[in-house]
Design an enzyme around this catalytic site. Structure first.
Site, PDB file in Angstrom:
ATOM      1  CG  LEU A  19      -1.832   1.242   1.302  1.00 47.24           C
ATOM      2  CD1 LEU A  19      -3.026   1.053   0.350  1.00 47.24           C
ATOM      3  CD2 LEU A  19      -2.323   1.506   2.718  1.00 47.24           C
ATOM      4  CG  ASP A  45       6.340   3.135   0.003  1.00 42.85           C
ATOM      5  OD1 ASP A  45       7.493   2.814   0.320  1.00 42.85           O
ATOM      6  OD2 ASP A  45       6.081   4.116  -0.722  1.00 42.85           O
ATOM      7  CE1 TYR A  50       5.875  10.311  -0.120  1.00 40.49           C
ATOM      8  CE2 TYR A  50       5.148   8.191   0.690  1.00 40.49           C
ATOM      9  CZ  TYR A  50       5.865   8.940  -0.214  1.00 40.49           C
ATOM     10  OH  TYR A  50       6.564   8.308  -1.208  1.00 40.49           O
ATOM     11  CE  LYS A  79       9.444   5.746  -0.304  1.00 40.01           C
ATOM     12  NZ  LYS A  79       8.053   5.918   0.120  1.00 40.01           N
ATOM     13  CG  HIS A 112      12.015   9.986  -0.581  1.00 48.51           C
ATOM     14  ND1 HIS A 112      11.031  10.294   0.321  1.00 48.51           N
ATOM     15  CD2 HIS A 112      11.370   9.792  -1.749  1.00 48.51           C
ATOM     16  CE1 HIS A 112       9.846  10.286  -0.283  1.00 48.51           C
ATOM     17  NE2 HIS A 112      10.033   9.978  -1.541  1.00 48.51           N
TER      18      HIS A 112
HETATM   19  P1  NDP Z   1      -0.668   5.160  -7.912  1.00 47.19           P
HETATM   20  O1  NDP Z   1      -0.085   4.832  -9.241  1.00 47.19           O
HETATM   21  O2  NDP Z   1      -0.710   4.129  -6.875  1.00 47.19           O
HETATM   22  O3  NDP Z   1      -2.130   5.749  -8.179  1.00 47.19           O
HETATM   23  C1  NDP Z   1      -2.895   6.283  -7.134  1.00 47.19           C
HETATM   24  C2  NDP Z   1      -4.217   6.743  -7.722  1.00 47.19           C
HETATM   25  O4  NDP Z   1      -4.919   5.604  -8.234  1.00 47.19           O
HETATM   26  C3  NDP Z   1      -5.111   7.399  -6.707  1.00 47.19           C
HETATM   27  O5  NDP Z   1      -5.786   8.446  -7.346  1.00 47.19           O
HETATM   28  C4  NDP Z   1      -6.099   6.277  -6.349  1.00 47.19           C
HETATM   29  O6  NDP Z   1      -7.346   6.833  -5.952  1.00 47.19           O
HETATM   30  C5  NDP Z   1      -6.225   5.588  -7.677  1.00 47.19           C
HETATM   31  N1  NDP Z   1      -6.636   4.179  -7.586  1.00 47.19           N
HETATM   32  C6  NDP Z   1      -6.126   3.222  -6.767  1.00 47.19           C
HETATM   33  N2  NDP Z   1      -6.744   2.054  -6.983  1.00 47.19           N
HETATM   34  C7  NDP Z   1      -7.685   2.257  -7.939  1.00 47.19           C
HETATM   35  C8  NDP Z   1      -8.658   1.440  -8.561  1.00 47.19           C
HETATM   36  N3  NDP Z   1      -8.782   0.161  -8.237  1.00 47.19           N
HETATM   37  N4  NDP Z   1      -9.450   2.001  -9.508  1.00 47.19           N
HETATM   38  C9  NDP Z   1      -9.318   3.300  -9.838  1.00 47.19           C
HETATM   39  N5  NDP Z   1      -8.421   4.132  -9.288  1.00 47.19           N
HETATM   40  C10 NDP Z   1      -7.611   3.603  -8.341  1.00 47.19           C
HETATM   41  O7  NDP Z   1       0.076   6.496  -7.417  1.00 47.19           O
HETATM   42  P2  NDP Z   1       1.186   6.954  -6.418  1.00 47.19           P
HETATM   43  O8  NDP Z   1       1.973   7.964  -7.141  1.00 47.19           O
HETATM   44  O9  NDP Z   1       0.567   7.312  -5.126  1.00 47.19           O
HETATM   45  O10 NDP Z   1       2.155   5.709  -6.210  1.00 47.19           O
HETATM   46  C11 NDP Z   1       1.947   4.683  -5.271  1.00 47.19           C
HETATM   47  C12 NDP Z   1       2.886   4.829  -4.079  1.00 47.19           C
HETATM   48  O11 NDP Z   1       4.239   4.769  -4.496  1.00 47.19           O
HETATM   49  C13 NDP Z   1       2.808   6.184  -3.363  1.00 47.19           C
HETATM   50  O12 NDP Z   1       1.615   6.372  -2.665  1.00 47.19           O
HETATM   51  C14 NDP Z   1       4.059   6.113  -2.552  1.00 47.19           C
HETATM   52  O13 NDP Z   1       3.889   5.255  -1.446  1.00 47.19           O
HETATM   53  C15 NDP Z   1       5.026   5.517  -3.574  1.00 47.19           C
HETATM   54  N6  NDP Z   1       5.738   6.589  -4.301  1.00 47.19           N
HETATM   55  C16 NDP Z   1       7.062   6.786  -4.013  1.00 47.19           C
HETATM   56  C17 NDP Z   1       7.753   7.805  -4.623  1.00 47.19           C
HETATM   57  C18 NDP Z   1       9.181   8.005  -4.326  1.00 47.19           C
HETATM   58  O14 NDP Z   1       9.699   9.100  -4.618  1.00 47.19           O
HETATM   59  N7  NDP Z   1       9.875   7.034  -3.778  1.00 47.19           N
HETATM   60  C19 NDP Z   1       7.120   8.718  -5.563  1.00 47.19           C
HETATM   61  C20 NDP Z   1       5.750   8.376  -5.879  1.00 47.19           C
HETATM   62  C21 NDP Z   1       5.113   7.338  -5.264  1.00 47.19           C
HETATM   63  P3  NDP Z   1      -7.919   6.879  -4.445  1.00 47.19           P
HETATM   64  O15 NDP Z   1      -6.778   6.982  -3.494  1.00 47.19           O
HETATM   65  O16 NDP Z   1      -8.768   8.114  -4.464  1.00 47.19           O
HETATM   66  O17 NDP Z   1      -8.725   5.621  -4.267  1.00 47.19           O
END
Ligand code: NDP
Length: 362
Positions: A19, A45, A50, A79, A112
């Site tokens: 997650l 994660d 955040y 991170k 990070h």
């Molecule tokens: P994701 O690619 O996980 O997409 C998140 C989006 O998808 C949200 O709008 C969510 O909506 C939506 N969503 C989730 N499940 C569904 C579904 N079944 N149907 C339709 N829409 C859906 O985006 P992130 O960029 O958040 O990446 C995931 C994680 O990776 C981050 O949260 C973080 O933990 C990590 N990360 C790490 C980074 C780094 O620099 N190391 C940078 C970016 C991300 P809703 O929440 O409204 O349901």
């Protein structure tokens, strides 16, 4: 069917789906984490920027106290933030995270970003009230220089930071250490110069539009698990609608979860598009973190082990690899250790950061 976990070089089993919590507003993150653990997620994660680790800590404490899960069954990743790269700041950064998470150790602690930025004076920069860009004198996680551009700490390099990360493993504060947003050359440098512990995980952006096949192969050969972030294409990324180079529209004209080919596959299989994308991550042998704060989606996204994509579906998704990276963070590209210079347009002119929180909608 694929394994649900992958073995790290320290022998630990890391869940292949976790997650994500970036942009998860603190007021709904507790229920999201609890819904996830109850639905079978074991990897959460986290990151201090955040701005929700304290709520994740509350969620975990309740789950652990009520006996719904045991600590050793969980895999918690956190991170090290950019403003705490100086060796003397690395441990305080993790200690603050552990305090917020109400834990004695994390399972994975990753740098990070490769870019070191100044802490306020000699003090370690911990969470301020929100994660907004502000002048470095304010002790923010996103320090700006006098002119309003992102500041850098050129006297600090990630190899020195890595040596301090290695000590955290020996002290038992984390079971493993890794990297995030490092390019292949930077990962190689860490592999070559590490003294005591090699990176276990590289967490970088990857989804059907950015498949990173070479990078994945490089990691596999070097005993590193490549963990995809923004696994679903991050449609809720900040500034999506501002047209910023960092977060503009995908070059395909569709958000990942709206792509017609993925929608067709999903419809034919009677599954959601998220299912199709997450199955693709599993079937290419990957690990991924996906974010949701919607309990029904959280529950749905982990139900991945009772169907498979056919080779023809996998081929179609292979062809979506257009090389679209949403998290360029180009406003930091003047930094010596900025990882994605090759991805910037040749005429890119350094921008000042947009105002507003990077932690999510505020
Ligand atoms: P994701 O690619 O996980 O997409 C998140 C989006 O998808 C949200 O709008 C969510 O909506 C939506 N969503 C989730 N499940 C569904 C579904 N079944 N149907 C339709 N829409 C859906 O985006 P992130 O960029 O958040 O990446 C995931 C994680 O990776 C981050 O949260 C973080 O933990 C990590 N990360 C790490 C980074 C780094 O620099 N190391 C940078 C970016 C991300 P809703 O929440 O409204 O349901």
């Amino acid at each position: 069917m694929e394994e649900r976990t992958v073995r790290l070089r320290n022998g630990a089993q890391m869940p292949r789906i976790g997650l994500g919590t970036w942009k998860s507003p603190a007021e709904v993150t507790k229920q999201a984490v609890q819904a996830a653990v109850r639905a079978g997620y074991r990897l959460i994660d986290c990151a201090n920027d955040y701005d929700n680790e304290h709520v994740i800590g509350e969620a975990l404490k309740e789950l652990l106290d009520q006996g719904e899960v045991k600590r050793e069954e969980l895999f918690i990743q956190a991170k090290l933030w950019n403003s705490n790269h100086r060796p003397e700041h690395v441990r305080p950064d993790l200690e603050a995270t552990l305090k917020d998470l109400q834990l004695d150790y994390v399972d994975s602690f990753v740098i990070h970003w490769p870019m070191a930025v100044p802490s306020s004076g000699q003090k370690v920069a911990l969470r301020p009230d929100g994660c907004y860009p502000a002048h470095f004198s304010q002790g923010t996680l996103f320090p700006l220089d006098d002119e309003g551009y992102y500041a850098s700490d050129d006297a600090s390099h990630f190899i020195e930071t890595w040596y301090a990360m290695e000590d955290l493993v020996d002290e038992g504060l984390t079971k493993s250490i890794g990297l995030s947003n490092f390019n292949m050359k930077q990962v190689r440098e860490v592999l070559e110069k590490a003294k005591k512990h090699l990176p276990s995980v590289v967490q970088n952006e990857s989804h059907p539009y950015l498949q990173e096949r070479d990078f994945r192969a490089f990691c596999r050969i070097n005993g590193i698990v490549f963990q995809a972030y923004s696994a679903l294409g991050s449609a809720d990324r900040p500034w999506r609608h501002t047209g910023s180079i960092t977060s503009g529209a995908p070059s395909t004209g569709h958000e990942v979860l709206d792509h017609p080919i993925l929608r067709d596959i999903a419809q034919r299989l009677g599954r959601s598009v998220a299912h199709v994308v997450l199955r693709w991550h599993l079937q290419i042998g990957g690990a991924a973190v996906c974010k949701s704060v919607t309990p029904s989606r959280i529950q749905e996204n982990i139900k991945l082990w009772d169907f498979a994509l056919a080779p023809e579906d996998m081929d179609q998704i292979s062809n979506l690899n257009v090389g679209w990276r949403h998290l360029l963070w180009a406003e930091t590209s003047m930094h010596n250790d900025y990882p994605f210079k090759d991805w910037l347009p040749s005429d890119y002119k350094l921008e000042k950061p947009s105002a507003g929180s990077t932690a999510g909608a505020k």
